[in-house]
Design an enzyme around this catalytic site. Structure first.
Site, PDB file in Angstrom:
ATOM      1  N   ASP A  37       4.759 103.340   5.843  1.00 22.43           N
ATOM      2  CA  ASP A  37       5.511 102.858   6.992  1.00 22.43           C
ATOM      3  C   ASP A  37       6.017 104.007   7.853  1.00 22.43           C
ATOM      4  O   ASP A  37       6.181 105.137   7.382  1.00 22.43           O
ATOM      5  CB  ASP A  37       6.720 102.042   6.524  1.00 22.43           C
ATOM      6  CG  ASP A  37       6.386 100.576   6.299  1.00 22.43           C
ATOM      7  OD1 ASP A  37       5.310 100.143   6.721  1.00 22.43           O
ATOM      8  OD2 ASP A  37       7.221  99.876   5.692  1.00 22.43           O
ATOM      9  N   LYS A  58       5.357  99.601  11.227  1.00 26.02           N
ATOM     10  CA  LYS A  58       5.840  98.348  11.802  1.00 26.02           C
ATOM     11  C   LYS A  58       7.250  98.613  12.301  1.00 26.02           C
ATOM     12  O   LYS A  58       8.174  98.765  11.523  1.00 26.02           O
ATOM     13  CB  LYS A  58       5.831  97.216  10.774  1.00 26.02           C
ATOM     14  CG  LYS A  58       4.447  96.873  10.266  1.00 26.02           C
ATOM     15  CD  LYS A  58       4.436  95.583   9.485  1.00 26.02           C
ATOM     16  CE  LYS A  58       4.701  94.376  10.361  1.00 26.02           C
ATOM     17  NZ  LYS A  58       3.680  94.184  11.404  1.00 26.02           N
ATOM     18  N   MET A 170      18.017  95.677  11.599  1.00 21.23           N
ATOM     19  CA  MET A 170      17.190  95.400  12.781  1.00 21.23           C
ATOM     20  C   MET A 170      17.973  94.640  13.853  1.00 21.23           C
ATOM     21  O   MET A 170      17.478  93.696  14.454  1.00 21.23           O
ATOM     22  CB  MET A 170      15.940  94.601  12.374  1.00 21.23           C
ATOM     23  CG  MET A 170      15.056  95.325  11.375  1.00 21.23           C
ATOM     24  SD  MET A 170      13.699  94.313  10.730  1.00 21.23           S
ATOM     25  CE  MET A 170      14.606  93.183   9.652  1.00 21.23           C
TER      26      MET A 170
END
Length: 261
Positions: A37, A58, A170
């Site tokens: 990642d 991502k 997030m």
């Protein structure tokens, strides 16, 4: 597929390269392919110099590798007889889509193993000396994402009525909505709030404010993702720098500016 073929879904920890488990390091040392990642500290790749490294980042709001493509790649590599590590920031089962990858491997009858990692939300709290739970302040902690897949509002009232520390992943792009949503659902505008950017890394930055003032302050300080938002009384326990102490002394001024905006 050979008997040695296997996929490891590995948590890389929150960012500090020392905060990875020994079991994760052992998996990296035997890996032939590592799907990594964006948020994984590159220093961790020193544990797998023999492996082929495949970036499959991502990131919210950025060009990302589609999840279905990653799932297919994991299956295909294992079917070729490879030992594969899927190296994910934090913990693979805490907003890391590790569950989706596990189900894809399970459906294809691919041997796999889950290796947990220190999740970034709780690690960010610890880096600021904020206990996510403290019996004098709360009875629990809630880990949530700052947005939903279908765009529906978060369950603001349920979150407020839980009386737990809220650790939000997030959420930076939605920080104003988070602040407004919690306050509209009954949370005090003066509830302590903290944003930790790049938690546990050398370039960590943090802001401490009231819930109402935090969107303005985070914008003023230029705080960006990756960052964790923490809301709750335990934020009062943070060990702050002199600059952050100055921010706390100016909470009323920040709040008045936010009201006027």
């Amino acid at each position: 597929m050979t008997s040695a073929a296997k996929v490891y879904l590995v948590g890389a920890g929150p960012g500090d390269p020392d905060l990875i488990t020994l079991k994760a390091i052992k998996a990296l040392q035997q890996a032939e392919v590592v799907l990594v990642d964006d948020l994984v500290n590159p220093a961790l790749l020193a544990h797998c110099p023999q492996a082929r490294i495949v970036p499959v980042g991502k990131r919210g709001g950025c060009k990302s590798t589609p999840q279905h493509f990653i799932n297919r790649m994991l299956v295909a590599l294992a079917e070729q007889g490879q030992v594969v590590v899927r190296l994910k920031g934090g913990d693979p089962f805490v907003f890391g889509r590790g569950g989706e990858e596990m189900l894809a491997l399970r459906a294809a009858n691919i041997p796999y193993e889950i290796i947990p990692g220190m999740t970034s939300g709780l690690s960010a709290c610890a880096s600021m000396e904020v206990p996510a739970t403290h019996r004098s302040y709360n009875h629990g902690v809630t880990l949530i994402t700052g947005h939903t897949q279908d765009g529906e509002p978060l369950p603001w009232r349920a979150l407020v009525e839980s009386h737990t520390t809220l650790v939000i992943y997030m959420g930076m792009q939605h920080l104003p909505d988070i602040s407004r949503g919690l306050i509209a659902a009954g949370m005090s505008p003066d509830m302590p709030c903290m944003v930790v950017e790049n938690g546990t890394r050398d370039n960590q930055r943090a802001a401490i404010s009231s819930l109402q003032a935090m969107p303005y302050q985070a914008h003023q300080q230029g705080l960006k993702s990756p960052a964790i938002i923490v809301v709750g009384e335990v934020v009062k326990l943070a060990r702050t720098s002199q600059q952050e102490q100055d921010w706390q002394q100016n909470l009323q001024r920040w709040a008045s500016l936010a009201d006027a905006a």
